[in-house]
Write a protein that holds these residues in place. Structure first.
Motif, PDB file in Angstrom:
ATOM      1  N   ILE A  66       0.854  -1.192   0.000  1.00  0.00           N
ATOM      2  CA  ILE A  66       0.000   0.000   0.000  1.00  0.00           C
ATOM      3  C   ILE A  66       0.886   1.236   0.000  1.00  0.00           C
ATOM      4  O   ILE A  66       1.728   1.399   0.894  1.00  0.00           O
ATOM      5  N   PRO A  67       0.734   2.127  -0.981  1.00  0.00           N
ATOM      6  CA  PRO A  67       1.529   3.356  -0.989  1.00  0.00           C
ATOM      7  C   PRO A  67       1.269   4.170   0.289  1.00  0.00           C
ATOM      8  O   PRO A  67       0.128   4.322   0.707  1.00  0.00           O
ATOM      9  N   GLY A  68       2.350   4.638   0.906  1.00  0.00           N
ATOM     10  CA  GLY A  68       2.232   5.417   2.132  1.00  0.00           C
ATOM     11  C   GLY A  68       2.501   4.624   3.397  1.00  0.00           C
ATOM     12  O   GLY A  68       2.572   5.178   4.479  1.00  0.00           O
ATOM     13  N   ILE A  69       2.683   3.301   3.260  1.00  0.00           N
ATOM     14  CA  ILE A  69       3.019   2.453   4.400  1.00  0.00           C
ATOM     15  C   ILE A  69       4.527   2.243   4.397  1.00  0.00           C
ATOM     16  O   ILE A  69       5.083   1.692   3.450  1.00  0.00           O
ATOM     17  N   LYS A  70       5.171   2.693   5.464  1.00  0.00           N
ATOM     18  CA  LYS A  70       6.630   2.565   5.561  1.00  0.00           C
ATOM     19  C   LYS A  70       7.032   1.231   6.181  1.00  0.00           C
ATOM     20  O   LYS A  70       7.967   0.586   5.726  1.00  0.00           O
ATOM     21  N   ASP A  71       6.310   0.816   7.236  1.00  0.00           N
ATOM     22  CA  ASP A  71       6.672  -0.418   7.921  1.00  0.00           C
ATOM     23  C   ASP A  71       5.477  -0.948   8.706  1.00  0.00           C
ATOM     24  O   ASP A  71       4.547  -0.213   9.016  1.00  0.00           O
ATOM     25  N   ILE A  72       5.541  -2.230   9.033  1.00  0.00           N
ATOM     26  CA  ILE A  72       4.562  -2.890   9.892  1.00  0.00           C
ATOM     27  C   ILE A  72       5.352  -3.493  11.044  1.00  0.00           C
ATOM     28  O   ILE A  72       6.295  -4.256  10.813  1.00  0.00           O
ATOM     29  N   THR A  73       4.991  -3.128  12.281  1.00  0.00           N
ATOM     30  CA  THR A  73       5.715  -3.623  13.456  1.00  0.00           C
ATOM     31  C   THR A  73       4.733  -4.269  14.432  1.00  0.00           C
ATOM     32  O   THR A  73       3.523  -4.120  14.302  1.00  0.00           O
ATOM     33  N   ASP A  74       5.288  -4.944  15.424  1.00  0.00           N
ATOM     34  CA  ASP A  74       4.507  -5.569  16.500  1.00  0.00           C
ATOM     35  C   ASP A  74       3.370  -6.427  15.966  1.00  0.00           C
ATOM     36  O   ASP A  74       2.255  -6.411  16.490  1.00  0.00           O
ATOM     37  N   PHE A  75       3.639  -7.201  14.927  1.00  0.00           N
ATOM     38  CA  PHE A  75       2.615  -8.025  14.283  1.00  0.00           C
ATOM     39  C   PHE A  75       2.336  -9.273  15.105  1.00  0.00           C
ATOM     40  O   PHE A  75       3.242  -9.953  15.565  1.00  0.00           O
ATOM     41  N   LYS A  76       1.063  -9.562  15.272  1.00  0.00           N
ATOM     42  CA  LYS A  76       0.638 -10.781  15.947  1.00  0.00           C
ATOM     43  C   LYS A  76      -0.649 -11.257  15.276  1.00  0.00           C
ATOM     44  O   LYS A  76      -1.515 -10.443  14.945  1.00  0.00           O
ATOM     45  N   ALA A  77      -0.768 -12.545  15.069  1.00  0.00           N
ATOM     46  CA  ALA A  77      -1.974 -13.110  14.467  1.00  0.00           C
ATOM     47  C   ALA A  77      -2.414 -14.326  15.267  1.00  0.00           C
ATOM     48  O   ALA A  77      -1.583 -15.141  15.668  1.00  0.00           O
ATOM     49  N   THR A  78      -3.708 -14.418  15.507  1.00  0.00           N
ATOM     50  CA  THR A  78      -4.271 -15.573  16.186  1.00  0.00           C
ATOM     51  C   THR A  78      -5.428 -16.108  15.348  1.00  0.00           C
ATOM     52  O   THR A  78      -6.141 -15.345  14.712  1.00  0.00           O
ATOM     53  N   THR A  79      -5.575 -17.422  15.355  1.00  0.00           N
ATOM     54  CA  THR A  79      -6.696 -18.040  14.651  1.00  0.00           C
ATOM     55  C   THR A  79      -7.558 -18.783  15.660  1.00  0.00           C
ATOM     56  O   THR A  79      -7.053 -19.271  16.671  1.00  0.00           O
ATOM     57  N   SER A  80      -8.844 -18.845  15.371  1.00  0.00           N
ATOM     58  CA  SER A  80      -9.760 -19.565  16.244  1.00  0.00           C
ATOM     59  C   SER A  80     -10.268 -20.804  15.525  1.00  0.00           C
ATOM     60  O   SER A  80     -10.142 -20.931  14.299  1.00  0.00           O
ATOM     61  N   SER A  81     -10.888 -21.691  16.278  1.00  0.00           N
ATOM     62  CA  SER A  81     -11.447 -22.902  15.680  1.00  0.00           C
ATOM     63  C   SER A  81     -12.651 -22.583  14.793  1.00  0.00           C
ATOM     64  O   SER A  81     -13.065 -23.410  13.989  1.00  0.00           O
ATOM     65  N   GLU A  82     -13.201 -21.385  14.911  1.00  0.00           N
ATOM     66  CA  GLU A  82     -14.321 -20.962  14.073  1.00  0.00           C
ATOM     67  C   GLU A  82     -13.862 -20.323  12.766  1.00  0.00           C
ATOM     68  O   GLU A  82     -14.632 -19.640  12.104  1.00  0.00           O
ATOM     69  N   ARG A  83     -12.603 -20.491  12.406  1.00  0.00           N
ATOM     70  CA  ARG A  83     -12.022 -19.935  11.172  1.00  0.00           C
ATOM     71  C   ARG A  83     -12.068 -18.418  11.154  1.00  0.00           C
ATOM     72  O   ARG A  83     -12.478 -17.797  10.179  1.00  0.00           O
ATOM     73  N   VAL A  84     -11.628 -17.826  12.256  1.00  0.00           N
ATOM     74  CA  VAL A  84     -11.492 -16.374  12.343  1.00  0.00           C
ATOM     75  C   VAL A  84     -10.026 -16.071  12.638  1.00  0.00           C
ATOM     76  O   VAL A  84      -9.447 -16.629  13.564  1.00  0.00           O
ATOM     77  N   LEU A  85      -9.456 -15.197  11.830  1.00  0.00           N
ATOM     78  CA  LEU A  85      -8.084 -14.745  12.021  1.00  0.00           C
ATOM     79  C   LEU A  85      -8.141 -13.334  12.576  1.00  0.00           C
ATOM     80  O   LEU A  85      -8.772 -12.459  11.984  1.00  0.00           O
ATOM     81  N   THR A  86      -7.512 -13.114  13.726  1.00  0.00           N
ATOM     82  CA  THR A  86      -7.427 -11.774  14.301  1.00  0.00           C
ATOM     83  C   THR A  86      -5.991 -11.312  14.194  1.00  0.00           C
ATOM     84  O   THR A  86      -5.064 -12.027  14.592  1.00  0.00           O
ATOM     85  N   ILE A  87      -5.823 -10.120  13.624  1.00  0.00           N
ATOM     86  CA  ILE A  87      -4.505  -9.574  13.332  1.00  0.00           C
ATOM     87  C   ILE A  87      -4.318  -8.290  14.136  1.00  0.00           C
ATOM     88  O   ILE A  87      -5.181  -7.415  14.126  1.00  0.00           O
ATOM     89  N   TYR A  88      -3.191  -8.204  14.832  1.00  0.00           N
ATOM     90  CA  TYR A  88      -2.815  -7.017  15.595  1.00  0.00           C
ATOM     91  C   TYR A  88      -1.490  -6.520  15.049  1.00  0.00           C
ATOM     92  O   TYR A  88      -0.585  -7.321  14.819  1.00  0.00           O
ATOM     93  N   PHE A  89      -1.344  -5.207  14.866  1.00  0.00           N
ATOM     94  CA  PHE A  89      -0.067  -4.669  14.407  1.00  0.00           C
ATOM     95  C   PHE A  89      -0.047  -3.146  14.534  1.00  0.00           C
ATOM     96  O   PHE A  89      -1.072  -2.513  14.766  1.00  0.00           O
ATOM     97  N   GLN A  90       1.151  -2.592  14.367  1.00  0.00           N
ATOM     98  CA  GLN A  90       1.358  -1.150  14.288  1.00  0.00           C
ATOM     99  C   GLN A  90       1.764  -0.842  12.851  1.00  0.00           C
ATOM    100  O   GLN A  90       2.639  -1.504  12.303  1.00  0.00           O
ATOM    101  N   ALA A  91       1.108   0.131  12.258  1.00  0.00           N
ATOM    102  CA  ALA A  91       1.490   0.582  10.924  1.00  0.00           C
ATOM    103  C   ALA A  91       2.269   1.877  11.075  1.00  0.00           C
ATOM    104  O   ALA A  91       1.851   2.785  11.798  1.00  0.00           O
TER     105      ALA A  91
END
Length: 109
Positions: A66-91
């Motif tokens: 994506i133009p304007g994004i310099k970096d992505i930090t502190d990335f964390k991803a969790t998945t649940s048994s219900e097929r949901v992915l939750t993504i946490y990060f700093q842009a």
């Protein structure tokens, strides 16, 4: 409406945040004008035993395109048994500001 034009975002940072959310919620292949756009959640993540590293590489590469994004930090991803992915990060935006994100994607997010 500003000076006769429709204002889609109040600031560049708000536009980038909206673009990030839209990109994360776009499943690869769903937009007919560019079927490569988006993340292949159903073909590469859900239903597969994927490592956090694999998910990080897939998602961060998409976000950094994506133009304007310099970096992505502190990335964390969790998945649940219900097929949901939750993504946490700093842009980190090109103007030096940062913003935290938490987005969920899946069958029933």
């Amino acid at each position: 409406i500003e000076r006769g034009d429709i204002a889609l975002c109040p600031s560049d940072t708000a536009c980038l945040a909206q673009t990030i959310t839209t990109r994360l919620k776009t499943i690869q292949g769903e937009w007919f004008l560019d079927e490569t756009l988006g993340i292949p959640y159903f073909t590469a993540i859900f239903g597969h035993a994927r490592s956090s590293h694999f998910i990080r590489e897939l998602v961060v590469a998409e976000l950094k395109s994506i133009p304007g994004i310099k970096d992505i930090t502190d990335f964390k991803a969790t998945t649940s048994s219900e097929r949901v992915l939750t993504i946490y990060f700093q842009a980190v935006f090109a103007n030096g500001t940062t913003q935290s994100f938490k987005e969920s994607v899946g069958v029933n997010p």
